[in-house]
Enzyme design. Structure first.
Site, mmCIF file in Angstrom:
data_model
loop_
_atom_site.group_PDB
_atom_site.id
_atom_site.type_symbol
_atom_site.label_atom_id
_atom_site.label_comp_id
_atom_site.label_asym_id
_atom_site.label_seq_id
_atom_site.Cartn_x
_atom_site.Cartn_y
_atom_site.Cartn_z
ATOM 1 N N ASP A 1 8.847 -5.438 8.975
ATOM 2 C CA ASP A 1 7.882 -4.334 8.942
ATOM 3 C C ASP A 1 7.574 -3.770 10.331
ATOM 4 O O ASP A 1 6.635 -4.191 11.002
ATOM 5 C CB ASP A 1 6.581 -4.787 8.267
ATOM 6 C CG ASP A 1 5.735 -3.589 7.827
ATOM 7 O OD1 ASP A 1 6.057 -2.444 8.218
ATOM 8 O OD2 ASP A 1 4.753 -3.798 7.104
ATOM 9 N N ASN B 1 4.589 -10.601 7.395
ATOM 10 C CA ASN B 1 5.604 -10.003 8.262
ATOM 11 C C ASN B 1 6.386 -11.040 9.061
ATOM 12 O O ASN B 1 7.196 -10.687 9.915
ATOM 13 C CB ASN B 1 4.950 -8.996 9.224
ATOM 14 C CG ASN B 1 4.445 -7.770 8.489
ATOM 15 O OD1 ASN B 1 4.907 -7.460 7.403
ATOM 16 N ND2 ASN B 1 3.484 -7.075 9.071
ATOM 17 N N LYS C 1 13.205 -0.839 0.425
ATOM 18 C CA LYS C 1 11.804 -0.428 0.390
ATOM 19 C C LYS C 1 11.737 1.016 -0.098
ATOM 20 O O LYS C 1 12.338 1.905 0.498
ATOM 21 C CB LYS C 1 11.168 -0.578 1.772
ATOM 22 C CG LYS C 1 9.678 -0.269 1.793
ATOM 23 C CD LYS C 1 8.955 -0.923 2.977
ATOM 24 C CE LYS C 1 9.401 -0.412 4.314
ATOM 25 N NZ LYS C 1 8.517 -0.880 5.415
ATOM 26 N N MET D 1 17.533 -2.331 3.998
ATOM 27 C CA MET D 1 17.709 -3.309 5.064
ATOM 28 C C MET D 1 18.406 -4.557 4.529
ATOM 29 O O MET D 1 18.387 -4.828 3.321
ATOM 30 C CB MET D 1 16.355 -3.698 5.668
ATOM 31 C CG MET D 1 15.580 -2.526 6.239
ATOM 32 S SD MET D 1 14.076 -3.042 7.118
ATOM 33 C CE MET D 1 14.789 -3.688 8.628
ATOM 34 N N SER E 1 0.799 -1.229 0.000
ATOM 35 C CA SER E 1 0.000 0.000 0.000
ATOM 36 C C SER E 1 0.828 1.274 0.000
ATOM 37 O O SER E 1 0.420 2.282 -0.571
ATOM 38 C CB SER E 1 -0.940 0.002 1.209
ATOM 39 O OG SER E 1 -0.213 -0.130 2.405
ATOM 40 N N ASP F 1 1.129 -4.999 13.484
ATOM 41 C CA ASP F 1 0.580 -5.521 12.230
ATOM 42 C C ASP F 1 0.897 -7.013 12.111
ATOM 43 O O ASP F 1 2.020 -7.390 11.777
ATOM 44 C CB ASP F 1 1.175 -4.766 11.040
ATOM 45 C CG ASP F 1 0.561 -5.200 9.718
ATOM 46 O OD1 ASP F 1 -0.288 -6.116 9.716
ATOM 47 O OD2 ASP F 1 0.915 -4.620 8.671
#
Length: 443
Positions: A303, A289, A154, A241, A136, A284
């Protein structure tokens, strides 16, 4: 890949026009469907006209194109609103939990030049322009440094951060106009919190700080890996990362019972540590994840943009609530729920009892003597039915405290994952450590 690419609209005007175009299309479809059903002697409600399969498809498609807040709010509501949303809206929200479309290469390279300069490729021996994940707020790329180190990078979609507030307001308007959320639910309160949450998630500096905090709390725990951050290559829109190998956690359904039990036990234990020791919750519980390394038998955690600090008051409130459920002390549970913030509004005694009953049911694994079989349990179904009973009394419904929503989301996610893995977990034993803490406090 072309079918999975879509340029992200960056300006507020272009994003608003997407929503405006959606509203116009929905209105046109409502008129057509209304005329069709009236000609057949039917008297459909506005909600029935709004939520036709065609309109559901349009809404899901448009929100996934916008990505960012519009898509994330759909995901958050689908996780947190539960049975407060009708099945039609739940269908839209479920579609938004799947991956978004990736940026075209031209838009991606423009971003990389903007953030790293024209020689952005210099530190890398290899940089894959095709992302291996798209969601998203951003998409993730594989890269190798000249040193041979493998990275997961990311990259945030352009315009996302600046569009959060207006996107959420637009989604709120759509939900209100379509009357898909009960009037008594404090949607504005939930969405205000969603804005705060999303601004944090869209700030990759914040996520890097949360990773460092979490690593500090985790210490030298031998069961988990948190990928390290490369700060010199990161900024508030790019997070570099360490790439850590692992397999999707839900793919382990074919593994031995012992492996599945061990994984679910470790994650449940970690959840308790977050709530009662770390006071830091990765909120989350999306299955994506978590990954697993069979050779090291370690769980990889990803995450940390949705990480939340838990107050001592809240932590103690849940400790007392769970203890009350274990010893069947409804008065202690009610006092704990009050401390957590559940009964701040005027609430009917019957409604209060329903909430306590749901808490009591949710703590069933903590009361069970031995290994609780999540696969064979009807717990999720029973909690869902209890939630439906409560949501039918919409004039009595009140919005739970925001922090509580995220804690419940995490706990529910752990239950769902344990059920998915068909795992058996001695939850009572895991919690017994903290019962000793309660005893010491009460002496």
């Amino acid at each position: 890949m072309k079918n999975n690419e879509a340029k992200v609209p960056t300006s507020r005007l272009s994003r608003l026009s997407k929503m405006g175009g959606l509203a116009s299309r929905l209105a046109g479809n409502v008129l057509l469907e209304g005329a069709k059903q009236f000609s057949q002697g039917k008297s459909p409600s506005m909600q029935q006209l709004m939520m036709t399969p065609k309109n559901i498809g349009h809404v899901a498609d448009k929100l996934s194109q916008l990505r960012g807040a519009a898509m994330k709010v759909g995901q958050m509501l689908s996780m947190d609103a539960g049975d407060l949303v009708p099945p039609e809206l739940a269908e839209i929200l479920a579609k938004l939990r799947s991956d978004a479309k990736a940026m075209p290469h031209k838009q991606l390279t423009q971003l990389l030049v903007e953030h790293w300069g024209s020689d952005w490729i210099a530190p890398f021996a290899q940089f894959e322009l095709r992302p291996f994940a798209a969601a998203s707020i951003g998409q993730v790329h594989l890269a190798y440094l000249d040193t041979g180190e493998k990275l997961a990078i990311k990259i945030q979609y352009p315009g996302i951060r600046d569009s959060i507030d207006s996107d959420i307001d637009n989604v709120a308007s759509l939900l209100k106009v379509s009357r898909l959320i009960p009037a008594n639910v404090k949607l504005d309160t939930l969405l205000a919190e969603a804005k705060v949450q999303l601004h944090n998630e869209a700030d990759y500096h914040f996520e890097a700080e949360q990773v460092a905090l979490y690593q500090q709390q985790l210490g030298d725990n031998p069961h988990f890996i948190v990928p390290k951050v490369y700060p010199k290559l990161s900024n508030n829109s790019i997070l570099c990362m360490q790439f850590v190998e692992g397999v999707a956690i839900e793919s382990l359904i074919e593994s031995s019972q012992a492996v599945r039990d061990q994984i679910a036990t470790l994650l449940m234990e970690l959840c308790f540590k977050e709530l009662f020791e770390f006071k830091l919750l990765q909120s989350d519980p999306n299955f994506a994840n978590f990954q697993y390394q069979a050779d090291t038998q370690k769980i990889v955690l990803f995450d940390f943009g949705a990480t939340r600090t838990i107050s001592d008051t809240l932590s103690q409130g849940y400790l007392q609530l769970m203890q009350g459920a274990i010893v069947d002390d409804k008065q202690q549970m009610t006092q704990a729920a009050q401390q957590i913030g559940f009964f701040q509004d005027a609430i009917d005694p019957q409604q209060k009892q329903l909430i306590i009953d749901i808490f009591y049911q949710a703590c069933e694994p903590l009361r069970f003597d031995g290994e609780y079989d999540f696969a064979q349990s009807s717990l999720a179904k029973r909690i869902t039915q209890a939630g439906k009973a409560m949501s039918t009394q919409q004039d009595e419904w009140h919005t739970p405290p925001t922090d509580a929503i995220f804690i419940h989301r995490k706990l529910a996610g752990m239950y769902l994952l344990a059920a998915k893995l068909k795992a058996k977990v001695n939850v009572a034993k895991l919690f017994s450590v903290y019962q000793t803490q309660i005893g010491k406090k009460n002496v």
